[in-house]
Design a protein around this motif. Structure first.
Motif: not given
Length: 207
Positions: A129-149
């Motif tokens: 994403e713009d300014g982030y790397v976002t990681v979600i749980k693929a089965a549920t769509g829940e946010l796992a964690f986010q990295l600031k870029a």
């Protein structure tokens, strides 16, 4: 053994997009009939063991994938019941083929619509994403964690061990170590390979 162990025929209009040998699920997409400038697409999930000569159709549902060139349609098997597909620009939708419902729909915050990556174990979706790397749980769509870029991310990928995430921007490559406490990335100058649009990254090994 250097031989073909099976050939499976589907209809000439069904294009295979993914196969998961663990869940034995194969998914295909039929663009459907053209209505004006739009098409009513259809997804099909099939059950198939490696080496089978027939695929068993399990469920077929209306699912218009993003209408670009045929070879750019994107859909993945997450597990034995969840299928994920790109349904519009920046938009991804997950379907539960057992309960026959939409599990979630997300829209990536990427101006140039950089390509998402499903991890090798099919557990997580990595979203540039713009300014982030976002990681979600693929089965549920829940946010796992986010990295600031530091800037917009054009491409991402994770190594096979699942311990490092790499992200490309217009002029740098960033690598995060996921098995430590420090979430600050290591930065490498990469003006010759970087771009601000959409890029593909692959790890050759874990380093």
């Amino acid at each position: 053994q250097k031989k073909i162990v099976g050939t499976v025929f589907v209809t000439s209009e069904d294009f295979v997009l993914d196969y998961d040998p663990r869940s034995k699920l194969l998914i295909s997409y039929n663009r459907g009939e053209l209505h004006g400038f739009d098409r009513a697409g259809v997804m099909t999930a099939w059950r198939m063991n490696p080496g089978d000569s027939k695929a068993e159709p399990l469920v077929r549902w209306d699912a218009r994938l993003e209408q670009k060139r045929l070879w750019s349609h994107w859909a993945k098997v997450v597990n034995e019941r969840v299928i994920l597909g790109k349904t519009d620009r920046k938009t991804y939708t997950a379907w539960d083929i057992v309960d026959k419902k939409v599990v979630y729909s997300i829209k990536a915050r990427s101006f140039f619509d950089a390509q998402v990556v499903l991890t090798k174990d099919r557990q997580h979706l990595i979203i540039p994403e713009d300014g982030y790397v976002t990681v979600i749980k693929a089965a549920t769509g829940e946010l796992a964690f986010q990295l600031k870029a530091p800037s917009s991310v054009s491409g991402v990928n994770v190594n096979d061990a699942g311990t490092k995430i790499a992200a490309l921007t217009k002029d740098r490559l960033y690598v995060w170590e996921l098995d430590g406490d420090d979430r600050r990335p290591i930065a490498y100058n990469a003006p010759l390979i970087g771009n601000p649009f959409s890029a593909r990254l692959d790890w050759l090994d874990d380093d």
